[in-house]
Design a protein around this motif. Structure first.
Motif, PDB file in Angstrom:
ATOM      1  N   LEU A 223      27.690  41.754  24.522  1.00  0.00           N
ATOM      2  CA  LEU A 223      29.164  41.464  24.708  1.00  0.00           C
ATOM      3  C   LEU A 223      29.794  42.470  25.350  1.00  0.00           C
ATOM      4  O   LEU A 223      30.758  42.011  26.165  1.00  0.00           O
ATOM      5  N   LYS A 224      29.664  43.714  25.113  1.00  0.00           N
ATOM      6  CA  LYS A 224      30.324  44.695  25.795  1.00  0.00           C
ATOM      7  C   LYS A 224      29.912  44.685  27.294  1.00  0.00           C
ATOM      8  O   LYS A 224      31.002  45.053  27.894  1.00  0.00           O
ATOM      9  N   GLU A 225      28.960  44.585  27.563  1.00  0.00           N
ATOM     10  CA  GLU A 225      28.540  44.522  28.870  1.00  0.00           C
ATOM     11  C   GLU A 225      29.313  43.290  29.750  1.00  0.00           C
ATOM     12  O   GLU A 225      29.567  43.446  30.762  1.00  0.00           O
ATOM     13  N   LEU A 226      29.086  42.260  28.857  1.00  0.00           N
ATOM     14  CA  LEU A 226      29.962  41.003  29.564  1.00  0.00           C
ATOM     15  C   LEU A 226      31.535  41.274  29.830  1.00  0.00           C
ATOM     16  O   LEU A 226      31.942  40.932  30.763  1.00  0.00           O
ATOM     17  N   LEU A 227      31.997  42.013  28.735  1.00  0.00           N
ATOM     18  CA  LEU A 227      33.542  42.068  28.738  1.00  0.00           C
ATOM     19  C   LEU A 227      34.043  43.170  29.700  1.00  0.00           C
ATOM     20  O   LEU A 227      35.027  43.228  30.461  1.00  0.00           O
ATOM     21  N   TYR A 228      33.003  44.410  29.870  1.00  0.00           N
ATOM     22  CA  TYR A 228      33.246  45.319  30.786  1.00  0.00           C
ATOM     23  C   TYR A 228      33.235  44.741  32.228  1.00  0.00           C
ATOM     24  O   TYR A 228      34.071  45.089  33.172  1.00  0.00           O
ATOM     25  N   GLY A 229      32.137  43.814  32.467  1.00  0.00           N
ATOM     26  CA  GLY A 229      32.050  43.522  33.834  1.00  0.00           C
ATOM     27  C   GLY A 229      33.414  42.507  34.059  1.00  0.00           C
ATOM     28  O   GLY A 229      33.666  42.521  35.212  1.00  0.00           O
ATOM     29  N   ALA A 230      33.736  41.568  32.967  1.00  0.00           N
ATOM     30  CA  ALA A 230      35.010  40.882  33.341  1.00  0.00           C
ATOM     31  C   ALA A 230      36.078  41.849  33.625  1.00  0.00           C
ATOM     32  O   ALA A 230      37.109  41.437  34.516  1.00  0.00           O
ATOM     33  N   LYS A 231      36.274  42.857  32.812  1.00  0.00           N
ATOM     34  CA  LYS A 231      37.529  43.628  32.885  1.00  0.00           C
ATOM     35  C   LYS A 231      37.536  44.212  34.547  1.00  0.00           C
ATOM     36  O   LYS A 231      38.441  44.317  35.128  1.00  0.00           O
ATOM     37  N   PHE A 232      36.267  44.562  34.819  1.00  0.00           N
ATOM     38  CA  PHE A 232      36.111  45.248  36.233  1.00  0.00           C
ATOM     39  C   PHE A 232      36.413  44.212  37.191  1.00  0.00           C
ATOM     40  O   PHE A 232      37.285  44.354  38.316  1.00  0.00           O
ATOM     41  N   MET A 233      36.211  42.902  37.044  1.00  0.00           N
ATOM     42  CA  MET A 233      36.377  41.997  38.047  1.00  0.00           C
ATOM     43  C   MET A 233      37.825  41.582  38.011  1.00  0.00           C
ATOM     44  O   MET A 233      38.467  41.364  38.967  1.00  0.00           O
ATOM     45  N   MET A 234      38.484  41.608  36.895  1.00  0.00           N
ATOM     46  CA  MET A 234      40.039  41.323  36.805  1.00  0.00           C
ATOM     47  C   MET A 234      40.894  42.435  37.499  1.00  0.00           C
ATOM     48  O   MET A 234      41.945  42.091  38.090  1.00  0.00           O
ATOM     49  N   GLU A 235      40.196  43.632  37.453  1.00  0.00           N
ATOM     50  CA  GLU A 235      40.996  44.788  37.900  1.00  0.00           C
ATOM     51  C   GLU A 235      40.695  45.001  39.467  1.00  0.00           C
ATOM     52  O   GLU A 235      41.303  45.581  40.300  1.00  0.00           O
ATOM     53  N   LEU A 236      39.848  44.524  39.889  1.00  0.00           N
ATOM     54  CA  LEU A 236      39.353  44.834  41.480  1.00  0.00           C
ATOM     55  C   LEU A 236      40.241  44.504  42.406  1.00  0.00           C
ATOM     56  O   LEU A 236      40.624  45.302  43.276  1.00  0.00           O
ATOM     57  N   PRO A 237      40.868  43.171  42.335  1.00  0.00           N
ATOM     58  CA  PRO A 237      42.151  42.823  43.578  1.00  0.00           C
ATOM     59  C   PRO A 237      43.060  44.069  43.348  1.00  0.00           C
ATOM     60  O   PRO A 237      43.563  44.295  44.484  1.00  0.00           O
ATOM     61  N   GLY A 238      43.396  44.559  42.368  1.00  0.00           N
ATOM     62  CA  GLY A 238      44.543  45.550  42.254  1.00  0.00           C
ATOM     63  C   GLY A 238      43.792  46.853  42.839  1.00  0.00           C
ATOM     64  O   GLY A 238      44.765  47.448  43.522  1.00  0.00           O
ATOM     65  N   ILE A 239      42.841  47.367  42.656  1.00  0.00           N
ATOM     66  CA  ILE A 239      42.171  48.491  43.262  1.00  0.00           C
ATOM     67  C   ILE A 239      42.080  48.254  44.721  1.00  0.00           C
ATOM     68  O   ILE A 239      42.206  49.299  45.389  1.00  0.00           O
ATOM     69  N   ILE A 240      41.757  47.248  45.065  1.00  0.00           N
ATOM     70  CA  ILE A 240      41.570  46.891  46.536  1.00  0.00           C
ATOM     71  C   ILE A 240      43.041  46.812  47.156  1.00  0.00           C
ATOM     72  O   ILE A 240      43.176  47.792  48.363  1.00  0.00           O
ATOM     73  N   LYS A 241      43.859  46.312  46.545  1.00  0.00           N
ATOM     74  CA  LYS A 241      45.254  46.438  46.876  1.00  0.00           C
ATOM     75  C   LYS A 241      45.857  47.867  47.199  1.00  0.00           C
ATOM     76  O   LYS A 241      46.423  48.147  48.241  1.00  0.00           O
ATOM     77  N   ASP A 242      45.255  48.590  46.062  1.00  0.00           N
ATOM     78  CA  ASP A 242      45.898  50.095  46.156  1.00  0.00           C
ATOM     79  C   ASP A 242      45.293  50.867  47.401  1.00  0.00           C
ATOM     80  O   ASP A 242      45.940  51.556  47.918  1.00  0.00           O
ATOM     81  N   CYS A 243      44.209  50.507  47.523  1.00  0.00           N
ATOM     82  CA  CYS A 243      43.276  51.124  48.635  1.00  0.00           C
ATOM     83  C   CYS A 243      43.843  50.743  50.041  1.00  0.00           C
ATOM     84  O   CYS A 243      43.747  51.805  50.850  1.00  0.00           O
ATOM     85  N   LEU A 244      44.255  49.519  50.057  1.00  0.00           N
ATOM     86  CA  LEU A 244      44.942  49.216  51.330  1.00  0.00           C
ATOM     87  C   LEU A 244      46.156  49.590  51.735  1.00  0.00           C
ATOM     88  O   LEU A 244      46.659  49.734  52.866  1.00  0.00           O
ATOM     89  N   ASN A 245      46.873  49.903  50.692  1.00  0.00           N
ATOM     90  CA  ASN A 245      48.304  50.333  50.740  1.00  0.00           C
ATOM     91  C   ASN A 245      48.246  51.855  51.029  1.00  0.00           C
ATOM     92  O   ASN A 245      49.346  52.354  51.408  1.00  0.00           O
TER      93      ASN A 245
END
Length: 122
Positions: free
Chosen positions: A91-113
């Motif tokens: 369950l931790k592996e599943l939720l950590y992966g989901a957390k990363f995928m939810m935060e990924l658009p923000g990380i990409i946006k920060d990198c592009l800015n």
């Protein structure tokens, strides 16, 4: 059982389950241990924090009978999670992966800015 009019987008999947987002009802669905559980956004984030806070070392080294299981009762949910050590890890592996995928658009946006280094400063 998923809602009939749900439009689910899979956020992250492992061999043990999946986390999906329903855009129609603005909620998350957790598929784990053969059952699907709906969560409102705040409840899902709270559930994720509860799972992240589980101390695996304490479960493994506690000699008391029944200490090798953890029970989580998510807020506003009819489901109760009785988790063994392997269930907690899955369950931790599943939720950590989901957390990363939810935060990924923000990380990409920060990198592009990030402004590129101007050639005049070099």
């Amino acid at each position: 059982m998923l809602c009939a009019f749900a439009s689910l987008d899979e956020i992250f999947r492992t061999e043990f389950g999946a986390v999906m987002q329903c855009s129609n009802k603005n909620c998350y669905w957790l598929e784990f241990a053969g059952d699907c559980t709906p969560f409102k956004v705040a409840d899902f984030l709270n559930f994720r924090k509860q799972v992240e806070a589980i101390d695996i070392d304490q479960i493994l080294y506690d000699p008391q009978p029944g200490a090798d299981y953890t029970i989580i009762m998510p807020f506003r949910s009819q489901r109760c999670f009785v988790l063994s050590v392997t269930d907690v890890l899955n369950l931790k592996e599943l939720l950590y992966g989901a957390k990363f995928m939810m935060e990924l658009p923000g990380i990409i946006k920060d990198c592009l800015n990030v402004s590129p280094i101007s050639s005049s400063t070099i």
